[in-house]
Design a protein around this motif. Sequence first.
Motif, short mmCIF file in Angstrom:
data_model
loop_
_atom_site.label_atom_id
_atom_site.label_comp_id
_atom_site.label_asym_id
_atom_site.label_seq_id
_atom_site.Cartn_x
_atom_site.Cartn_y
_atom_site.Cartn_z
N ASP A 79 2.89 -18.46 1.43
CA ASP A 79 4.32 -18.21 1.29
C ASP A 79 4.69 -17.70 -0.10
OD1 ASP A 79 4.75 -18.98 3.91
OD2 ASP A 79 5.19 -21.06 3.38
N ASP A 81 4.38 -18.95 -3.19
CA ASP A 81 5.08 -19.84 -4.11
C ASP A 81 4.54 -19.81 -5.54
OD1 ASP A 81 2.98 -21.46 -2.42
OD2 ASP A 81 3.13 -22.50 -4.34
N PRO A 92 8.64 -23.94 -7.11
CA PRO A 92 7.75 -23.27 -6.14
C PRO A 92 8.27 -23.38 -4.72
CG PRO A 92 6.46 -24.48 -7.76
CD PRO A 92 7.89 -24.84 -8.00
N HIS A 93 8.84 -24.53 -4.36
CA HIS A 93 9.36 -24.71 -3.00
C HIS A 93 10.50 -23.74 -2.71
CE1 HIS A 93 10.53 -26.68 0.73
NE2 HIS A 93 11.78 -26.73 0.27
N ARG A 94 11.44 -23.63 -3.64
CA ARG A 94 12.56 -22.72 -3.42
C ARG A 94 12.11 -21.27 -3.44
NH1 ARG A 94 16.47 -21.16 -0.58
NH2 ARG A 94 18.17 -20.08 -1.68
N LEU A 95 11.18 -20.96 -4.32
CA LEU A 95 10.65 -19.60 -4.37
C LEU A 95 10.01 -19.23 -3.04
CD1 LEU A 95 10.03 -17.04 -5.98
CD2 LEU A 95 7.97 -18.17 -6.85
N ALA A 96 9.23 -20.14 -2.46
CA ALA A 96 8.61 -19.89 -1.17
C ALA A 96 9.66 -19.65 -0.09
CB ALA A 96 7.70 -21.05 -0.77
N GLU A 97 10.72 -20.44 -0.09
CA GLU A 97 11.79 -20.25 0.89
C GLU A 97 12.38 -18.85 0.80
OE1 GLU A 97 13.69 -24.70 1.54
OE2 GLU A 97 14.52 -23.41 -0.03
N ARG A 99 10.98 -16.14 -0.54
CA ARG A 99 10.01 -15.10 -0.23
C ARG A 99 9.78 -15.00 1.28
NH1 ARG A 99 4.95 -14.20 -3.96
NH2 ARG A 99 5.23 -12.21 -2.90
N ASP A 122 -0.93 -20.60 -2.20
CA ASP A 122 -0.97 -19.33 -2.92
C ASP A 122 -1.92 -19.45 -4.10
OD1 ASP A 122 -0.43 -16.88 -4.00
OD2 ASP A 122 1.69 -17.27 -4.42
#
Length: 256
Positions: A79, A81, A92-97, A99, A122
């Motif tokens: 994802d 992150d 990282p969690h918000r970045l993955a969301e 992306r 990642d």
Amino acid sequence: MSEPEGWAGIGPGDRGTPATEWSRWLAGRVPDPVFPIPGRCRRLVVVAPHPDDEILGVGVTASRFAAAGVDVTVVAVTDGDASHPDSPTLSPHRLAELRVEESRTACSLLGLPGPVRLGLPDGKVREHLDHLTGAVTGIVDDGGPGTLVLATWRGDGHPDHEAVGQAAADACAATGAGLVEYPVWTWHWAAPGDPRVPWGRRRRVVLTDAELEAKRDAVSRFVTQVAPLSESPGDEAILPDWILERLVTREETVFW
């Protein structure tokens, strides 16, 4: 796209081979064959290491398959992150969301389905190679005869990209599906005529004006990658213009 930890392909401040050099070299070659949509292809599986690789590498190629009535599946291995490990702005969690949503939107703009997500870490895909190979094999095997797999090239220079390519190659060997590879990081670390790159296997997809504009629009939706997250250190754009100039061009490249 995500920067690989400890990767030696491009050092700090190293911008790699300029897009203008690639353009001159490719224009001066005897034109490589055009990559066709194989007549017996019933299903296409596109495997992307990170959200955006599917669009940057073969977005229009996959779109043409879908428009021709081929059943297309996009597989997102991670994802993404880890693209901004030092960001003070996004976890990282918000970045993955973000992306994941960017990838869905970009795929939709090119007539592609939302990716199937495998959720591997990642930057550490190689540590999960057996799991990845099994997952891709299961997805590919569901397609039956006439399945073609598009995956990042096994020599692409990024550890996640190379692991994805190896897993796809092993899945194709196990199922009898056809394998086609596409470069992404290669355009950064390689030089025209680089003997490490299988130029003899190169096939090209020549984009129309409308397709090129559609690809540019799709790429622009990866806001977390093409623009800084903020003005703070650690939030720099991963895909500044000088990188996009190499990746969003009149032709897409596959190795067949």
